[in-house]
Design a protein around this motif. Structure first.
Motif, PDB file in Angstrom:
ATOM      1  N   GLY A  55       0.783  -1.233   0.000  1.00 12.51           N
ATOM      2  CA  GLY A  55       0.000   0.000   0.000  1.00 12.51           C
ATOM      3  C   GLY A  55       0.814   1.281   0.000  1.00 12.51           C
ATOM      4  N   VAL A  56       2.126   1.163  -0.127  1.00 11.92           N
ATOM      5  CA  VAL A  56       2.966   2.364  -0.174  1.00 11.92           C
ATOM      6  C   VAL A  56       2.859   2.977  -1.560  1.00 11.92           C
ATOM      7  N   THR A  57       2.677   4.282  -1.605  1.00 13.37           N
ATOM      8  CA  THR A  57       2.504   4.969  -2.879  1.00 13.37           C
ATOM      9  C   THR A  57       3.678   5.905  -3.170  1.00 13.37           C
ATOM     10  N   ASN A  58       3.941   6.095  -4.438  1.00 10.81           N
ATOM     11  CA  ASN A  58       4.875   7.142  -4.848  1.00 10.81           C
ATOM     12  C   ASN A  58       4.415   7.710  -6.180  1.00 10.81           C
ATOM     13  N   TYR A  59       4.801   8.962  -6.403  1.00 12.82           N
ATOM     14  CA  TYR A  59       4.299   9.725  -7.532  1.00 12.82           C
ATOM     15  C   TYR A  59       5.427  10.447  -8.255  1.00 12.82           C
ATOM     16  N   ALA A  60       5.227  10.643  -9.543  1.00 11.91           N
ATOM     17  CA  ALA A  60       6.120  11.511 -10.294  1.00 11.91           C
ATOM     18  C   ALA A  60       5.934  12.941  -9.786  1.00 11.91           C
ATOM     19  N   ASP A  61       7.010  13.707  -9.830  1.00 11.81           N
ATOM     20  CA  ASP A  61       6.943  15.088  -9.342  1.00 11.81           C
ATOM     21  C   ASP A  61       5.855  15.875 -10.072  1.00 11.81           C
ATOM     22  N   ALA A  62       5.662  15.586 -11.343  1.00 11.68           N
ATOM     23  CA  ALA A  62       4.714  16.356 -12.156  1.00 11.68           C
ATOM     24  C   ALA A  62       3.265  16.175 -11.722  1.00 11.68           C
ATOM     25  N   VAL A  63       2.972  15.103 -10.983  1.00 15.04           N
ATOM     26  CA  VAL A  63       1.580  14.833 -10.613  1.00 15.04           C
ATOM     27  C   VAL A  63       1.342  14.871  -9.112  1.00 15.04           C
ATOM     28  N   LYS A  64       2.394  15.040  -8.327  1.00 18.19           N
ATOM     29  CA  LYS A  64       2.246  15.074  -6.869  1.00 18.19           C
ATOM     30  C   LYS A  64       1.265  16.154  -6.442  1.00 18.19           C
ATOM     31  N   GLY A  65       0.379  15.782  -5.525  1.00 20.12           N
ATOM     32  CA  GLY A  65      -0.605  16.729  -5.023  1.00 20.12           C
ATOM     33  C   GLY A  65      -1.848  16.831  -5.890  1.00 20.12           C
ATOM     34  N   ARG A  66      -1.805  16.245  -7.078  1.00 20.44           N
ATOM     35  CA  ARG A  66      -2.966  16.298  -7.986  1.00 20.44           C
ATOM     36  C   ARG A  66      -3.551  14.917  -8.264  1.00 20.44           C
ATOM     37  N   PHE A  67      -2.695  13.904  -8.339  1.00 27.66           N
ATOM     38  CA  PHE A  67      -3.125  12.539  -8.644  1.00 27.66           C
ATOM     39  C   PHE A  67      -3.060  11.685  -7.385  1.00 27.66           C
ATOM     40  N   THR A  68      -3.985  10.735  -7.298  1.00 30.89           N
ATOM     41  CA  THR A  68      -3.984   9.782  -6.192  1.00 30.89           C
ATOM     42  C   THR A  68      -4.217   8.381  -6.733  1.00 30.89           C
ATOM     43  N   ILE A  69      -3.299   7.474  -6.414  1.00 25.51           N
ATOM     44  CA  ILE A  69      -3.467   6.072  -6.794  1.00 25.51           C
ATOM     45  C   ILE A  69      -4.022   5.319  -5.597  1.00 25.51           C
ATOM     46  N   SER A  70      -4.951   4.426  -5.866  1.00 24.89           N
ATOM     47  CA  SER A  70      -5.548   3.638  -4.796  1.00 24.89           C
ATOM     48  C   SER A  70      -5.976   2.293  -5.373  1.00 24.89           C
ATOM     49  N   ARG A  71      -6.376   1.390  -4.504  1.00 22.52           N
ATOM     50  CA  ARG A  71      -6.795   0.080  -4.979  1.00 22.52           C
ATOM     51  C   ARG A  71      -7.942  -0.430  -4.122  1.00 22.52           C
ATOM     52  N   ASP A  72      -8.765  -1.250  -4.747  1.00 24.96           N
ATOM     53  CA  ASP A  72      -9.844  -1.959  -4.059  1.00 24.96           C
ATOM     54  C   ASP A  72      -9.560  -3.436  -4.268  1.00 24.96           C
ATOM     55  N   ILE A  73      -8.987  -4.062  -3.235  1.00 25.19           N
ATOM     56  CA  ILE A  73      -8.561  -5.450  -3.360  1.00 25.19           C
ATOM     57  C   ILE A  73      -9.736  -6.370  -3.663  1.00 25.19           C
ATOM     58  N   ALA A  74     -10.862  -6.107  -3.046  1.00 26.70           N
ATOM     59  CA  ALA A  74     -12.035  -6.962  -3.249  1.00 26.70           C
ATOM     60  C   ALA A  74     -12.519  -6.930  -4.690  1.00 26.70           C
TER      61      ALA A  74
END
Length: 115
Positions: A55-74
């Motif tokens: 569940g650790v996330t990381n982002y490109a500098d160009a999208v930080k603060g604007r994009f969010t990655i998440s997942r629904d395992i189910a």
């Protein structure tokens, strides 16, 4: 084998939002991390965001603060919430899953941001 199907792309005005979805099927238990890459016209494919198995996330500098990655395992689904979109975000967005031996890719979904 893992199959990835993306959806959610489209045309949006600058400042708008989109949410991309990537639904996986097959041997998903083997996946170590998930990511969204993007490729703008005439440019190389680049990482936008990644989420690890833990569940650790990381982002490109160009999208930080604007994009969010998440997942629904189910639901076996990974999302990319994109806010405050800019014309520079235009491109084809690809879902990626890293397995023990190979990477898997979706077919891509087009995102176009008009100014």
């Amino acid at each position: 084998q893992v199959q990835l199907v993306e959806s959610g792309g489209g045309l949006v005005q600058s400042g708008g939002s989109l949410r991309l979805s990537c639904t996986a099927s097959g041997s998903i238990f083997s996946i170590r991390s998930w990511a969204w890459y993007r490729q703008a016209p005439g440019k190389q494919r680049e990482l936008a965001a990644r989420i690890s198995y833990g569940g650790v996330t990381n982002y490109a500098d160009a999208v930080k603060g604007r994009f969010t990655i998440s997942r629904d395992i189910a639901k076996n689904t990974v999302y990319l919430q994109m806010n405050s979109l800019k014309p520079d975000d235009t491109g084809v967005y690809y879902c990626n899953a890293v397995g023990p031996l190979v990477d898997y890719w979706g077919q891509g979904t087009q995102v176009t941001v008009s100014s």
